[in-house]
Design a protein around this motif. Sequence first.
Motif, mmCIF file in Angstrom:
data_model
loop_
_atom_site.group_PDB
_atom_site.id
_atom_site.type_symbol
_atom_site.label_atom_id
_atom_site.label_comp_id
_atom_site.label_asym_id
_atom_site.label_seq_id
_atom_site.Cartn_x
_atom_site.Cartn_y
_atom_site.Cartn_z
ATOM 1 N N THR A 190 6.625 -5.147 -26.736
ATOM 2 C CA THR A 190 6.124 -4.046 -25.741
ATOM 3 C C THR A 190 5.784 -2.755 -26.575
ATOM 4 N N THR A 191 6.297 -2.442 -27.665
ATOM 5 C CA THR A 191 5.824 -1.348 -28.404
ATOM 6 C C THR A 191 4.395 -1.503 -28.635
ATOM 7 N N LEU A 192 4.068 -3.037 -29.474
ATOM 8 C CA LEU A 192 2.709 -3.242 -29.782
ATOM 9 C C LEU A 192 1.559 -3.131 -28.713
ATOM 10 N N SER A 193 2.041 -3.665 -27.509
ATOM 11 C CA SER A 193 1.357 -3.733 -26.178
ATOM 12 C C SER A 193 0.810 -2.233 -25.711
ATOM 13 N N SER A 194 2.000 -1.220 -26.151
ATOM 14 C CA SER A 194 1.584 0.060 -25.482
ATOM 15 C C SER A 194 0.601 0.854 -26.418
ATOM 16 N N ILE A 195 0.403 0.376 -27.546
ATOM 17 C CA ILE A 195 -0.896 0.990 -28.416
ATOM 18 C C ILE A 195 -1.984 0.436 -28.275
ATOM 19 N N PRO A 196 -3.204 1.099 -27.950
ATOM 20 C CA PRO A 196 -4.569 0.753 -27.544
ATOM 21 C C PRO A 196 -4.946 -0.425 -28.856
ATOM 22 N N GLY A 197 -5.295 -1.598 -28.137
ATOM 23 C CA GLY A 197 -5.722 -2.535 -29.346
ATOM 24 C C GLY A 197 -6.763 -2.039 -30.025
ATOM 25 N N ILE A 198 -7.703 -1.844 -29.669
ATOM 26 C CA ILE A 198 -9.209 -1.420 -30.361
ATOM 27 C C ILE A 198 -8.957 -0.474 -31.338
ATOM 28 N N LEU A 199 -7.937 0.562 -30.927
ATOM 29 C CA LEU A 199 -7.997 1.605 -31.904
ATOM 30 C C LEU A 199 -7.060 1.095 -32.945
ATOM 31 N N LEU A 200 -6.044 0.263 -32.697
ATOM 32 C CA LEU A 200 -5.272 -0.063 -33.739
ATOM 33 C C LEU A 200 -5.845 -1.111 -34.796
ATOM 34 N N ILE A 201 -6.649 -1.856 -34.131
ATOM 35 C CA ILE A 201 -7.708 -2.861 -35.083
ATOM 36 C C ILE A 201 -8.620 -1.956 -35.836
ATOM 37 N N ALA A 202 -9.260 -0.955 -35.318
ATOM 38 C CA ALA A 202 -10.256 -0.152 -35.903
ATOM 39 C C ALA A 202 -9.616 0.684 -37.210
ATOM 40 N N ALA A 203 -8.511 1.306 -36.819
ATOM 41 C CA ALA A 203 -7.809 1.842 -37.845
ATOM 42 C C ALA A 203 -7.374 1.048 -39.040
ATOM 43 N N SER A 204 -6.934 -0.085 -38.708
ATOM 44 C CA SER A 204 -6.528 -1.142 -39.771
ATOM 45 C C SER A 204 -7.769 -1.320 -40.515
ATOM 46 N N VAL A 205 -8.864 -1.647 -39.827
ATOM 47 C CA VAL A 205 -10.155 -2.296 -40.723
ATOM 48 C C VAL A 205 -10.625 -1.181 -41.453
ATOM 49 N N LEU A 206 -10.432 0.135 -40.980
ATOM 50 C CA LEU A 206 -11.075 1.056 -41.793
ATOM 51 C C LEU A 206 -10.243 1.584 -42.951
ATOM 52 N N LEU A 207 -9.043 1.290 -42.897
ATOM 53 C CA LEU A 207 -8.183 1.617 -44.066
ATOM 54 C C LEU A 207 -8.272 0.569 -45.149
ATOM 55 N N PHE A 208 -8.447 -0.578 -44.730
ATOM 56 C CA PHE A 208 -9.092 -1.658 -45.598
ATOM 57 C C PHE A 208 -10.428 -1.559 -46.158
ATOM 58 N N GLN A 209 -11.347 -1.030 -45.404
ATOM 59 C CA GLN A 209 -12.616 -0.700 -45.901
ATOM 60 C C GLN A 209 -12.533 0.681 -46.853
ATOM 61 N N VAL A 210 -11.698 1.606 -46.895
ATOM 62 C CA VAL A 210 -11.367 2.346 -47.915
ATOM 63 C C VAL A 210 -10.697 1.920 -49.222
ATOM 64 N N TYR A 211 -10.001 0.898 -49.032
ATOM 65 C CA TYR A 211 -9.555 0.151 -50.103
ATOM 66 C C TYR A 211 -10.579 -0.483 -50.983
ATOM 67 N N ILE A 212 -11.687 -1.032 -50.177
ATOM 68 C CA ILE A 212 -12.689 -1.754 -50.914
ATOM 69 C C ILE A 212 -13.601 -0.809 -51.761
ATOM 70 N N ASP A 213 -13.909 0.312 -50.912
ATOM 71 C CA ASP A 213 -14.668 1.465 -51.522
ATOM 72 C C ASP A 213 -14.179 2.044 -52.780
ATOM 73 N N LEU A 214 -12.763 2.154 -52.877
ATOM 74 C CA LEU A 214 -12.063 2.706 -54.017
ATOM 75 C C LEU A 214 -11.927 1.665 -55.223
ATOM 76 N N ASN A 215 -12.231 0.509 -54.872
ATOM 77 C CA ASN A 215 -11.811 -0.548 -55.848
ATOM 78 C C ASN A 215 -13.015 -1.550 -55.987
ATOM 79 N N PRO A 216 -14.074 -0.955 -56.600
ATOM 80 C CA PRO A 216 -15.418 -1.650 -56.444
ATOM 81 C C PRO A 216 -15.330 -2.682 -57.638
ATOM 82 N N ASP A 217 -14.701 -2.511 -58.537
ATOM 83 C CA ASP A 217 -14.497 -3.385 -59.802
ATOM 84 C C ASP A 217 -13.976 -4.762 -59.427
#
Length: 456
Positions: A269-296
């Motif tokens: 119920t908690t997961l369904s109450s969060i807009p799915g696209i926003l949750l996915i977008a936020a998670s992907v962007l966080l991982f993108q930041v990790y990739i950018d900070l660790n290019p090696d």
Amino acid sequence: MKPVLLWSDALIFMLVIALVIFFYKLREDPQTRERWGQVFSSRLGMIAFTIIITYVGVALLDSLHFRRALENPEGLQTEEVFYDNKVTSVLDVMLDGMGDRFERTYSAPFALKSFEKQNMKDEQGNSIRDFPQLKHAGTHLADPSERGADLLAKSLVALLWGVLIAAIVIAPQWLLLRNSYNPWHASWGVQLVVICFFTWLVSISHHYHVLGTDKGGADVAYQSIKGIRTGVLLGTLSTLVMLPIAVSLGVMAGYFKGWVDDVVQYLYTTLSSIPGILLIAASVLLFQVYIDLNPDFFSIGMEKADAKFIALCFILGVTSWSTLCRLIRAETLKISQLGYVQAAHAFGVSHFRILSRHILPNVVHIILITFVLDFSALVLAEAVLSYIGVGIDPSMGSWGNMINGARSELSREPAVWWTLTGAFFFMFILVLAANLFSDLVRDAFDPRTINRRADS
């Protein structure tokens, strides 16, 4: 050449090995083997399965990656071997350079000239604005009016080669399976069509752009074929991540009830109450930041794109389990109250045995239906994510990126329709085959369908 193993390559190889082991294990279970035999005893089942295997085969060929060795520069004497930064697959080799024939910009299917005008010089040196000749289409023609006859002649030759290759592929199967009860002739018909189509496509692409080119001048047919690997992996891996979470939590909530049911209901119920696209977008962007900070961590650009792709599959799976969990919980609640389950409790049968022998087999049909529905939904969700800039990396072939780019192309005058057509055709065939095959599997494994068949 230098072999390159991406994480997604390893996952698709593991998936294929798991499928091979699964079908091999069927030989040890007569009841399950009989039910799968019902699926493959119909022509529709053989056709759908052959199409699915074709897509998986293309995805496998596109997952065998390597980097070509470069020639040493003139005057440089060294034993060290330098490799190209571009990662090539076996599928690229089989497509015979289709992805290397770039034009300046858009061109229509089988066109000889560009779709857009540009400033040019005529024979007298005057500046004019006209449609330029394409660099990789129709250059062998002495007269543009010969295009129709030339296309027909080359198509006939390509189809004859396709029939010959198909005969070589199908002949051993015919010798081994001609006395089988399964309608293998339906599968052989699909194999004939697929082999002829790909032979024709590769042959004609040497002289024309079959589905035209996109804004960057890349061949649309090549992009559509490269999107097969992304589509198969995205839908399959995301669903496989989601299934264990949804099935385990749904079964536990419906079977044990009490506080376990309350916790699981609170989670979905908690997961369904969060807009799915926003949750996915936020998670992907966080991982993108990790990739950018660790290019090696990534030696080539393809590894970055692959890491982002794997993260997207995992995030889509983790955030998409609530609907299936709710369905399985409701079905488990109903099954747990049936007489044979209550009798098993009365005889002291363990919870594990009741779950494995009575509960899970009766929810398999729900899992199969949801698997296919979520598979197609997840493939389409990637197009939505591409719209907000968090989808598949542009360096990877993707139907979602093609569909996203077609939004502006369809609003042009005249409209550029072939990019959407290429992505739609290959996506439609895959999703349709998966849905038809799922219906047959559901009919074979659904206990209610089996009981109705026995009563009739």
